[in-house]
Motif scaffolding. Structure first.
Motif, short mmCIF file in Angstrom:
data_model
loop_
_atom_site.label_atom_id
_atom_site.label_comp_id
_atom_site.label_asym_id
_atom_site.label_seq_id
_atom_site.Cartn_x
_atom_site.Cartn_y
_atom_site.Cartn_z
N GLU A 101 0.82 -1.21 0.00
CA GLU A 101 0.00 0.00 0.00
C GLU A 101 0.86 1.26 0.00
O GLU A 101 0.58 2.20 -0.75
CB GLU A 101 -0.93 0.00 1.22
CG GLU A 101 -2.04 -1.01 1.12
CD GLU A 101 -2.86 -1.10 2.39
OE1 GLU A 101 -2.36 -0.76 3.50
OE2 GLU A 101 -4.02 -1.54 2.31
N THR A 102 1.89 1.29 0.82
CA THR A 102 2.80 2.44 0.88
C THR A 102 3.49 2.65 -0.46
O THR A 102 3.58 3.77 -0.95
CB THR A 102 3.84 2.25 2.00
OG1 THR A 102 3.15 2.12 3.25
CG2 THR A 102 4.81 3.40 2.07
N LYS A 105 0.97 4.07 -3.01
CA LYS A 105 0.75 5.51 -2.80
C LYS A 105 1.93 6.31 -3.34
O LYS A 105 1.73 7.34 -4.01
CB LYS A 105 0.55 5.80 -1.31
CG LYS A 105 -0.79 5.36 -0.80
CD LYS A 105 -0.92 5.64 0.68
CE LYS A 105 -2.23 5.11 1.23
NZ LYS A 105 -2.36 5.33 2.67
N PHE A 106 3.14 5.86 -3.06
CA PHE A 106 4.34 6.54 -3.55
C PHE A 106 4.36 6.60 -5.07
O PHE A 106 4.78 7.59 -5.66
CB PHE A 106 5.59 5.83 -3.01
CG PHE A 106 6.87 6.43 -3.48
CD1 PHE A 106 7.34 7.61 -2.93
CD2 PHE A 106 7.62 5.81 -4.48
CE1 PHE A 106 8.54 8.17 -3.37
CE2 PHE A 106 8.81 6.36 -4.93
CZ PHE A 106 9.26 7.56 -4.37
N GLY A 108 1.74 6.67 -6.95
CA GLY A 108 0.54 7.34 -7.46
C GLY A 108 -0.58 6.39 -7.86
O GLY A 108 -1.53 6.78 -8.54
N LYS A 110 -3.86 4.64 -7.19
CA LYS A 110 -4.98 5.01 -6.32
C LYS A 110 -5.89 3.83 -5.97
O LYS A 110 -6.78 3.95 -5.13
CB LYS A 110 -5.81 6.10 -6.98
CG LYS A 110 -5.00 7.37 -7.17
CD LYS A 110 -5.87 8.53 -7.54
CE LYS A 110 -5.12 9.79 -7.85
NZ LYS A 110 -4.01 10.14 -7.09
N ARG A 111 -5.69 2.70 -6.63
CA ARG A 111 -6.57 1.56 -6.40
C ARG A 111 -5.74 0.28 -6.45
O ARG A 111 -4.97 0.06 -7.38
CB ARG A 111 -7.63 1.53 -7.48
CG ARG A 111 -8.55 0.35 -7.42
CD ARG A 111 -9.51 0.37 -8.59
NE ARG A 111 -8.82 -0.04 -9.80
CZ ARG A 111 -9.22 -1.01 -10.60
NH1 ARG A 111 -10.32 -1.66 -10.34
NH2 ARG A 111 -8.54 -1.34 -11.67
N LEU A 121 -7.33 3.27 -1.82
CA LEU A 121 -6.35 3.88 -0.93
C LEU A 121 -6.78 5.30 -0.59
O LEU A 121 -7.06 6.09 -1.47
CB LEU A 121 -4.97 3.90 -1.60
CG LEU A 121 -4.39 2.54 -1.97
CD1 LEU A 121 -3.05 2.70 -2.66
CD2 LEU A 121 -4.22 1.68 -0.72
N MET A 123 -6.30 8.91 0.02
CA MET A 123 -5.28 9.86 -0.43
C MET A 123 -5.48 11.19 0.25
O MET A 123 -6.48 11.67 0.50
CB MET A 123 -5.36 10.06 -1.96
CG MET A 123 -5.01 8.82 -2.71
SD MET A 123 -3.28 8.48 -2.45
CE MET A 123 -3.09 7.01 -3.38
#
Length: 123
Positions: A101-102, A105-106, A108, A110-111, A121, A123
């Motif tokens: 997950e991290t 996110k890093f 970009g 989103k799912r 996720l 944001m």
């Protein structure tokens, strides 16, 4: 426990972890025939090596032993996600998923999704 990137030398261990987990854990949810088709006894090392080099899974390692692995594809798909059959319910999957997950996110993403469910996720 650490989460690290895949190394070529991990291939045989990952193959065994995959096989053992499916045949010892997932067999409770699938028929023997389904499990045997999913993971036959004679898995092809070359195919697995190429697959893992393309997918570059994250490896959960505890005291030098590989205890899990998970893959994150560029579109957020989590293809393989397995914890060692002898280390179920010890937080390995949670830590591995948290790392994925991290990372998502890093990058970009989103799912995250599997063939079974979607994880949005925050944001």
């Amino acid at each position: 426990m650490i989460i690290r990137e895949y190394k070529l030398s991990d291939t045989k261990i990952i193959m065994k972890l995959f096989y053992d987990t499916i045949h010892e854990i997932n067999v409770c949810d699938y028929t023997y025939e389904q499990v045997s088709a999913w993971t036959p006894e004679s898995m092809d090392y070359d195919i697995w090596q190429k697959r893992l080099q393309a997918k570059l899974p994250y490896i959960a390692e505890n005291n030098g032993e590989i205890v899990g692995f998970g893959e994150l594809e560029p579109d957020g798909h989590i293809d393989c996600f397995y914890c060692h059959s002898k280390y179920q319910r010890k937080g390995i999957g949670s830590k591995l998923l948290s790392h994925i997950e991290t990372t998502a996110k890093f990058r970009g993403i989103k799912r995250l999704y599997t063939n079974f469910q979607k994880i949005l996720l925050g944001m």
